[in-house]
Write a protein that holds these residues in place. Structure first.
Motif, PDB file in Angstrom:
ATOM      1  N   SER A  99       0.895  -1.252   0.052  1.00  0.00           N
ATOM      2  CA  SER A  99       0.086   0.041   0.000  1.00  0.00           C
ATOM      3  C   SER A  99       0.722   1.237   0.090  1.00  0.00           C
ATOM      4  CB  SER A  99      -1.046   0.040   1.045  1.00  0.00           C
ATOM      5  OG  SER A  99      -0.357   0.133   2.439  1.00  0.00           O
ATOM      6  N   ARG A 100       1.959   1.271   0.405  1.00  0.00           N
ATOM      7  CA  ARG A 100       2.780   2.353   0.719  1.00  0.00           C
ATOM      8  C   ARG A 100       3.564   2.513  -0.729  1.00  0.00           C
ATOM      9  NH1 ARG A 100       7.026   0.896   5.659  1.00  0.00           N
ATOM     10  NH2 ARG A 100       8.079  -0.657   4.507  1.00  0.00           N
ATOM     11  N   GLY A 101       3.585   1.515  -1.576  1.00  0.00           N
ATOM     12  CA  GLY A 101       4.360   1.447  -2.741  1.00  0.00           C
ATOM     13  C   GLY A 101       5.674   1.406  -2.868  1.00  0.00           C
ATOM     14  N   THR A 102       6.030   0.995  -1.687  1.00  0.00           N
ATOM     15  CA  THR A 102       7.712   0.598  -1.782  1.00  0.00           C
ATOM     16  C   THR A 102       8.138  -0.831  -1.787  1.00  0.00           C
ATOM     17  OG1 THR A 102       7.667   0.620   0.626  1.00  0.00           O
ATOM     18  CG2 THR A 102       8.221   2.564  -0.420  1.00  0.00           C
ATOM     19  N   LYS A 103       9.247  -1.134  -2.578  1.00  0.00           N
ATOM     20  CA  LYS A 103       9.584  -2.496  -2.673  1.00  0.00           C
ATOM     21  C   LYS A 103      10.974  -2.506  -2.152  1.00  0.00           C
ATOM     22  CE  LYS A 103       6.328  -3.828  -5.890  1.00  0.00           C
ATOM     23  NZ  LYS A 103       5.831  -4.330  -7.295  1.00  0.00           N
ATOM     24  N   ALA A 154       9.102 -14.319  -2.758  1.00  0.00           N
ATOM     25  CA  ALA A 154       7.670 -14.144  -2.413  1.00  0.00           C
ATOM     26  C   ALA A 154       7.384 -14.261  -0.903  1.00  0.00           C
ATOM     27  CB  ALA A 154       6.968 -15.533  -2.807  1.00  0.00           C
ATOM     28  N   TYR A 155       8.156 -14.449  -0.203  1.00  0.00           N
ATOM     29  CA  TYR A 155       7.999 -14.382   1.556  1.00  0.00           C
ATOM     30  C   TYR A 155       8.723 -13.218   2.080  1.00  0.00           C
ATOM     31  CZ  TYR A 155       7.473 -15.462   6.264  1.00  0.00           C
ATOM     32  OH  TYR A 155       7.185 -15.534   7.703  1.00  0.00           O
ATOM     33  N   TYR A 156       9.822 -12.865   1.706  1.00  0.00           N
ATOM     34  CA  TYR A 156      10.356 -11.469   2.150  1.00  0.00           C
ATOM     35  C   TYR A 156      10.002 -10.274   1.419  1.00  0.00           C
ATOM     36  CZ  TYR A 156      12.978 -15.017   5.281  1.00  0.00           C
ATOM     37  OH  TYR A 156      13.237 -15.736   6.083  1.00  0.00           O
ATOM     38  N   SER A 162       3.816 -13.267 -10.655  1.00  0.00           N
ATOM     39  CA  SER A 162       3.946 -12.618 -11.642  1.00  0.00           C
ATOM     40  C   SER A 162       5.003 -11.529 -11.465  1.00  0.00           C
ATOM     41  CB  SER A 162       2.511 -11.678 -12.111  1.00  0.00           C
ATOM     42  OG  SER A 162       1.524 -12.547 -12.421  1.00  0.00           O
ATOM     43  N   GLU A 163       5.013 -10.611 -10.485  1.00  0.00           N
ATOM     44  CA  GLU A 163       6.080  -9.867 -10.053  1.00  0.00           C
ATOM     45  C   GLU A 163       7.642 -10.606 -10.216  1.00  0.00           C
ATOM     46  OE1 GLU A 163       3.751  -6.633  -7.488  1.00  0.00           O
ATOM     47  OE2 GLU A 163       4.509  -8.372  -6.663  1.00  0.00           O
ATOM     48  N   ILE A 164       7.644 -11.583  -9.567  1.00  0.00           N
ATOM     49  CA  ILE A 164       8.888 -12.559  -9.616  1.00  0.00           C
ATOM     50  C   ILE A 164       9.397 -12.688 -10.839  1.00  0.00           C
ATOM     51  CG2 ILE A 164       9.888 -14.629  -8.759  1.00  0.00           C
ATOM     52  CD1 ILE A 164       8.153 -14.593  -6.169  1.00  0.00           C
ATOM     53  N   ALA A 165       8.303 -13.440 -11.809  1.00  0.00           N
ATOM     54  CA  ALA A 165       8.780 -13.651 -13.232  1.00  0.00           C
ATOM     55  C   ALA A 165       9.102 -12.431 -14.042  1.00  0.00           C
ATOM     56  CB  ALA A 165       7.438 -14.191 -13.954  1.00  0.00           C
ATOM     57  N   LYS A 166       8.521 -11.446 -13.679  1.00  0.00           N
ATOM     58  CA  LYS A 166       8.923 -10.149 -14.266  1.00  0.00           C
ATOM     59  C   LYS A 166      10.378  -9.613 -14.039  1.00  0.00           C
ATOM     60  CE  LYS A 166       7.443  -5.293 -15.495  1.00  0.00           C
ATOM     61  NZ  LYS A 166       6.464  -4.298 -15.382  1.00  0.00           N
ATOM     62  N   GLN A 167      10.786  -9.612 -12.628  1.00  0.00           N
ATOM     63  CA  GLN A 167      11.890  -9.293 -12.173  1.00  0.00           C
ATOM     64  C   GLN A 167      12.978 -10.231 -12.609  1.00  0.00           C
ATOM     65  OE1 GLN A 167      12.845  -9.010  -7.667  1.00  0.00           O
ATOM     66  NE2 GLN A 167      11.970  -7.100  -8.149  1.00  0.00           N
ATOM     67  N   LEU A 168      12.665 -11.461 -12.524  1.00  0.00           N
ATOM     68  CA  LEU A 168      13.797 -12.672 -13.027  1.00  0.00           C
ATOM     69  C   LEU A 168      13.835 -12.491 -14.528  1.00  0.00           C
ATOM     70  CD1 LEU A 168      13.596 -15.219 -10.278  1.00  0.00           C
ATOM     71  CD2 LEU A 168      15.033 -13.237 -10.231  1.00  0.00           C
ATOM     72  N   LYS A 176       5.773 -20.353 -11.300  1.00  0.00           N
ATOM     73  CA  LYS A 176       4.732 -21.108 -10.741  1.00  0.00           C
ATOM     74  C   LYS A 176       5.131 -22.446 -10.242  1.00  0.00           C
ATOM     75  CE  LYS A 176       0.527 -18.719 -12.369  1.00  0.00           C
ATOM     76  NZ  LYS A 176      -0.594 -18.704 -12.990  1.00  0.00           N
ATOM     77  N   THR A 177       5.837 -23.198 -11.309  1.00  0.00           N
ATOM     78  CA  THR A 177       6.453 -24.686 -11.146  1.00  0.00           C
ATOM     79  C   THR A 177       7.323 -24.674 -10.050  1.00  0.00           C
ATOM     80  OG1 THR A 177       5.833 -25.121 -13.339  1.00  0.00           O
ATOM     81  CG2 THR A 177       7.433 -26.494 -12.224  1.00  0.00           C
ATOM     82  N   TRP A 178       8.288 -23.690 -10.001  1.00  0.00           N
ATOM     83  CA  TRP A 178       9.286 -23.645  -9.180  1.00  0.00           C
ATOM     84  C   TRP A 178       8.784 -23.428  -7.751  1.00  0.00           C
ATOM     85  CZ3 TRP A 178      13.367 -19.915 -11.746  1.00  0.00           C
ATOM     86  CH2 TRP A 178      14.153 -20.913 -12.969  1.00  0.00           C
ATOM     87  N   SER A 179       7.933 -22.436  -7.662  1.00  0.00           N
ATOM     88  CA  SER A 179       7.170 -22.217  -6.430  1.00  0.00           C
ATOM     89  C   SER A 179       6.554 -23.343  -5.756  1.00  0.00           C
ATOM     90  CB  SER A 179       6.250 -21.189  -6.699  1.00  0.00           C
ATOM     91  OG  SER A 179       5.743 -20.849  -5.388  1.00  0.00           O
TER      92      SER A 179
END
Length: 195
Positions: A99-103, A154-156, A162-168, A176-179
């Motif tokens: 919600s605060r838009g930071t990653k 995903a956890y930390y 989708s965001e992980i796929a884009k970032q990597l 999804k398979t790896w997860s």
């Protein structure tokens, strides 16, 4: 059940979490204080690790216990109170980050997590946390590097698949398979420690 009952003046028997929770739901408002004394440190430390902000961690800790008191989302038959509080805290903290838009970067948070480990733990809490941490790190270390990376992001970082796929820059289906494989293997590796 009276949560202050004792078997004798010298032998004080502490009520279980489930007993205290039932007392809370039966209207014994002092039961929330008992649960707060038991788990506020756990909730606060996790919130601080994820949020990396003292004020937000304090606010979230208060919010978690108010939720526990006012809602009926916890069922003692489905798992331990510590697991419920940990899951709820993690989820709410990630919502706040989104919600605060930071990653925040994983390594930054990881470094802060190590710094925020405090000496305020009781010896029992410290030993228990250390043991659980060791088991989780050992179980994670047994995973293939790509599975571990996806789970950690995903956890930390609170990233969606989708965001992980884009970032990597890896196809979403592969993430999804790896997860899924990572979670199944992690559960298998921790089977002896899951209640």
């Amino acid at each position: 059940m009276d949560i202050d009952s004792t078997s004798s003046p010298t032998e004080k028997v502490l009520p279980t979490d489930a007993e205290v929770f039932r007392a809370l739901k039966a209207g014994q408002s002092d039961a929330i204080g008992i649960l707060y004394d038991r788990y506020a440190s756990l909730v606060y430390r996790l919130a601080l690790k994820i949020l990396a902000n003292y004020q937000e961690a304090e606010d979230l800790t208060q919010e978690i216990f108010l939720t526990l008191w006012r809602s009926n989302t916890y069922n003692p038959a489905r798992g331990s109170l510590s697991s419920y509080l940990t899951t709820l805290t993690r989820s709410r903290a990630i919502d706040k980050i989104r919600s605060r838009g930071t990653k925040l970067k994983f390594l930054q948070r990881w470094g802060q997590m190590m710094k925020t480990e405090t000496a305020s733990n009781t010896p029992f809490e410290a030993a228990s946390l250390s043991q659980r941490s060791h088991h989780v790190h050992s179980a994670l270390a047994q995973l293939p590097a790509n599975h571990r990376q996806v789970l950690e992001m995903a956890y930390y970082d609170g990233l969606s698949q989708s965001e992980i796929a884009k970032q990597l820059d890896i196809p979403l289906g592969t993430i999804k398979t790896w997860s899924r494989q990572g979670l199944l293997n992690l559960r298998k590796n921790l089977q002896d420690f899951i209640e």
